[in-house]
Design an enzyme around this catalytic site. Structure first.
Site, PDB file in Angstrom:
ATOM      1  N   LYS A   1      13.341 -11.404 -21.078  1.00  0.00           N
ATOM      2  CA  LYS A   1      12.971 -10.005 -20.854  1.00  0.00           C
ATOM      3  C   LYS A   1      11.676  -9.609 -21.545  1.00  0.00           C
ATOM      4  O   LYS A   1      11.501  -8.456 -21.941  1.00  0.00           O
ATOM      5  CB  LYS A   1      14.115  -9.068 -21.280  1.00  0.00           C
ATOM      6  CG  LYS A   1      15.423  -9.375 -20.567  1.00  0.00           C
ATOM      7  CD  LYS A   1      16.582  -8.559 -21.074  1.00  0.00           C
ATOM      8  CE  LYS A   1      17.869  -8.988 -20.371  1.00  0.00           C
ATOM      9  NZ  LYS A   1      19.053  -8.282 -20.860  1.00  0.00           N
TER      10      LYS A   1
ATOM     11  N   GLU B   1      10.817   3.960  -3.845  1.00  0.00           N
ATOM     12  CA  GLU B   1       9.391   3.993  -3.520  1.00  0.00           C
ATOM     13  C   GLU B   1       9.207   3.945  -2.018  1.00  0.00           C
ATOM     14  O   GLU B   1       9.607   2.977  -1.348  1.00  0.00           O
ATOM     15  CB  GLU B   1       8.648   2.817  -4.167  1.00  0.00           C
ATOM     16  CG  GLU B   1       7.163   2.809  -3.835  1.00  0.00           C
ATOM     17  CD  GLU B   1       6.426   1.629  -4.426  1.00  0.00           C
ATOM     18  OE1 GLU B   1       5.245   1.420  -4.066  1.00  0.00           O
ATOM     19  OE2 GLU B   1       7.019   0.910  -5.251  1.00  0.00           O
TER      20      GLU B   1
ATOM     21  N   ASP C   1      20.265  -8.482 -13.455  1.00  0.00           N
ATOM     22  CA  ASP C   1      19.838  -7.731 -14.631  1.00  0.00           C
ATOM     23  C   ASP C   1      18.427  -7.201 -14.376  1.00  0.00           C
ATOM     24  O   ASP C   1      17.474  -7.983 -14.319  1.00  0.00           O
ATOM     25  CB  ASP C   1      19.846  -8.647 -15.861  1.00  0.00           C
ATOM     26  CG  ASP C   1      19.596  -7.889 -17.158  1.00  0.00           C
ATOM     27  OD1 ASP C   1      19.060  -6.758 -17.103  1.00  0.00           O
ATOM     28  OD2 ASP C   1      19.932  -8.419 -18.231  1.00  0.00           O
TER      29      ASP C   1
ATOM     30  N   HIS D   1       0.852   5.111   2.788  1.00  0.00           N
ATOM     31  CA  HIS D   1       1.712   5.728   1.773  1.00  0.00           C
ATOM     32  C   HIS D   1       1.919   7.206   2.045  1.00  0.00           C
ATOM     33  O   HIS D   1       3.003   7.746   1.823  1.00  0.00           O
ATOM     34  CB  HIS D   1       1.110   5.523   0.372  1.00  0.00           C
ATOM     35  CG  HIS D   1       1.519   4.237  -0.266  1.00  0.00           C
ATOM     36  ND1 HIS D   1       0.970   3.035   0.099  1.00  0.00           N
ATOM     37  CD2 HIS D   1       2.436   3.959  -1.221  1.00  0.00           C
ATOM     38  CE1 HIS D   1       1.519   2.068  -0.615  1.00  0.00           C
ATOM     39  NE2 HIS D   1       2.414   2.600  -1.424  1.00  0.00           N
TER      40      HIS D   1
END
Length: 597
Positions: free
Chosen positions: A408, A276, A484, A582
């Protein structure tokens, strides 16, 4: 249709040079030897003979032993006929066990209709990597569609071949390079399904060669090229048996550095793996503002990984008895001793129980040293469940994880009770720095935080999402340091607070993150790239002097990076610079005001 069962001939140099299309027959069969090959008689006659002998002798011996029992004769006193019968019984049994056992096992592991997630039951010693003196790794996958010679064989692109699928009538032309004769033979067997793809590492003893062969076989099966996926430059031995199964390459993610982040009096250069644009630059600006203002301070509130099994009883009353037993302080010491046997570093801290009817959920919380600790706490929980089975034999263990952990998944229990490392990080940003570096005002930041991060998130019914973009930074640091990535879900729980202090002149900003799940040993942390990023932060591996301090410091660095990124993004939104920044860092020259919807 299972395309893996097609018999596809490995292309030869002659075929490619002549421009001939690939043929469907297989010229390189690998015959699998069977135990039945050594039989002197036809298979059905041999089977019939031994079946008859086995059951006849068994019937004879049973009749004889029943007569001995009735007459009071000791069973170990054998006549000649009984001795011969026992020898015949053992011989027939050995034959049947050997024949059907061997052929049945071979039929399982060589079946063409295998599943890609099957795990071959072999000794771990077979996974030791050895140098293959007969041939080097297959490089066919790295030379697709080119004329570079491979092992001295010139490669000529074959003629175009039309590939028809249900979604497109014609596909791009694919050309495959030629590998060595040995590799081509193996590729053909993998394509036809005679050699399971997952077993290549153990059969070849060369992880890179196995990945190259699997890659080429995959391209021939699906009829598409994955040439852009890199194969060279990665240590495939480092992931064997722990990080990734059936590799065909690796994905490149650029790593940027934000900082220095001044946290608790020390400077840290924070690695961030992301695709990004503007993310690293924005975090870097926040680090600059914090550094100029004297740095940030972090506090570790809790440190404990959780696992919550679910057990079932015949009644809710019986389930409640175990709940009271587990939560009784008198029993905690015994339960802790049983739990702590599983690891040198795992130490049980608390057990919290919840009942749903006759089902009981027990949430174990324990410290795990420098490891993230999921496997460690799971082993301890299994020890306790085995111990409880003695006093509660009617307990039915439904699962080692009952989602009350919760791993998760966004869950209120993690937001309230915490999971992993619970950290709060704060900083005071001078008003002058807010104006010159962040290009906004203190009052505007405070008001925007209240409307966006607090009220807006409440309107959306957010669960732990009272922030601007904590998940961005958590994901980037997780990928760079071998964590993870799926645990970004609960690790990104964060509430960002802003308050004007010193008569409105300065800004107090803080982030509270109750469930940062990180480790510096195990999993992907020992891979070369991720290990280098951990070393950059000074938290590589386990800390010998103070076990767990490296993982706790990493959690604080994550929180400090989130603090910097929250400060910068909120300032950009407040100053109306979000879109322009951006567009600048994503290298876009489009005028968004003129783009039609």
């Amino acid at each position: 249709m299972d395309v893996r069962r097609r018999n596809i001939t490995p292309p030869t140099t002659k075929d490619i040079a002549a421009g001939e299309p690939l043929k469907s027959h297989n010229k390189y069969p690998l015959k699998q030897p069977k135990a039945s090959d050594a039989l002197p008689l036809p298979l059905y006659l041999t089977n019939g003979l031994f079946f008859t002998m086995f059951f006849s002798v068994m019937y004879f011996l049973l009749i004889r032993w029943r007569e001995k029992i009735r007459n009071g004769t000791p069973l170990h006193v054998l006549t000649l006929s009984e001795l011969i019968g026992i020898i015949a019984l053992i011989s027939s049994f050995v034959y049947l066990l050997g024949f059907f056992g061997i052929d049945f096992v071979q039929s399982i592991f060589s079946r063409p209709n295998h599943e890609p997630w099957d795990v071959e039951l072999e000794d771990h010693d077979k996974f030791l990597i050895r140098e293959d003196s007969k041939g080097g790794p297959c490089v066919a996958a790295t030379n697709i569609g080119c004329s570079v010679p491979v092992q001295g064989v010139p490669v000529v692109p074959p003629p175009q071949q039309e590939i028809v699928s249900s979604c497109e009538k014609s596909a791009p032309v694919l050309s495959f390079a030629v590998a060595s004769a040995d590799d081509e033979e193996i590729i053909g067997q993998v394509v036809s399904g005679k050699i399971p793809s997952y077993s290549l590492e153990s059969k070849l003893g060369d992880c890179k060669r196995a990945a190259a062969i699997r890659r080429e076989a995959l391209q021939r099966i699906i009829g598409r090229s994955i040439e852009g996926l890199p194969l060279e430059g990665f240590d495939y031995e480092s992931i064997l048996g722990q990080c990734c199964e059936m590799p065909v390459g690796y994905v490149q993610i650029p790593v940027g550095i934000a900082g220095p982040l001044l946290l608790d009096g020390k400077e840290y250069s924070v690695p961030m793996a992301t695709t990004e644009g503007c993310l690293v630059a924005s975090t870097n600006r926040g680090c600059k503002a914090i550094h100029i203002s004297g740095g940030a301070t972090s506090i570790l509130l809790r440190d404990g990984m959780t696992r919550a099994p679910v057990v079932r009883f015949q009644s809710a009353k019986r389930a409640s008895e175990l709940k009271f037993f587990m939560e009784d302080p008198i029993n905690f010491e015994t339960i802790s001793l049983v739990f702590n046997k599983s690891s040198r570093f795992g130490r049980l801290q608390a057990v919290k129980c919840a009942i749903a009817g006759k089902n009981l959920y027990m949430r174990f919380n324990c410290s795990t040293g420098d490891a993230m600790g999921m496997n460690m706490v799971s082993k301890g929980v299994q020890n306790v469940l085995d111990y409880l089975q003695t006093d509660f034999p009617d307990m039915d263990v439904m699962g080692i994880s009952g989602n009350f952990c919760s791993d998760k998944k966004p869950a209120a229990v993690n937001w309230i009770e915490g999971r992993g490392k619970s950290v709060v990080c704060e900083a005071v940003i001078k008003g002058e720095t807010v104006k010159k570096v962040l290009k906004t005002e203190v009052a505007a930041l405070v008001e925007l935080n209240m409307l966006k991060n607090l009220t807006g998130s409440a309107m959306a019914g957010a669960l732990g999402g009272f922030n601007a973009h904590a998940g961005n930074i958590v994901s980037a640091v997780f990928l760079a340091t071998g964590q993870d990535p799926a645990q970004n879900v609960e690790s990104s729980h964060c509430i960002t607070m802003m308050e004007a202090i010193n008569n409105g002149e300065d800004l107090h900003i803080s982030v509270t993150m109750p469930s940062i799940e990180v480790g510096t040993v195990g999993g992907g942390t020992q891979l070369a790239s991720q290990s280098a990023c951990l070393n950059l932060l000074g938290v590589k591996g386990a800390c010998r002097d103070s076990p767990g301090s490296h993982a706790r410091l990493l959690a604080k660095i994550v929180a400090g990076s989130v603090l910097a990124a929250e400060l910068s993004l909120m300032s950009a939104i407040s100053a109306g610079q979000l879109v322009n920044s951006h567009m600048k860092y994503n290298r876009s020259n489009k005028d968004v005001t003129k783009v039609s919807s």
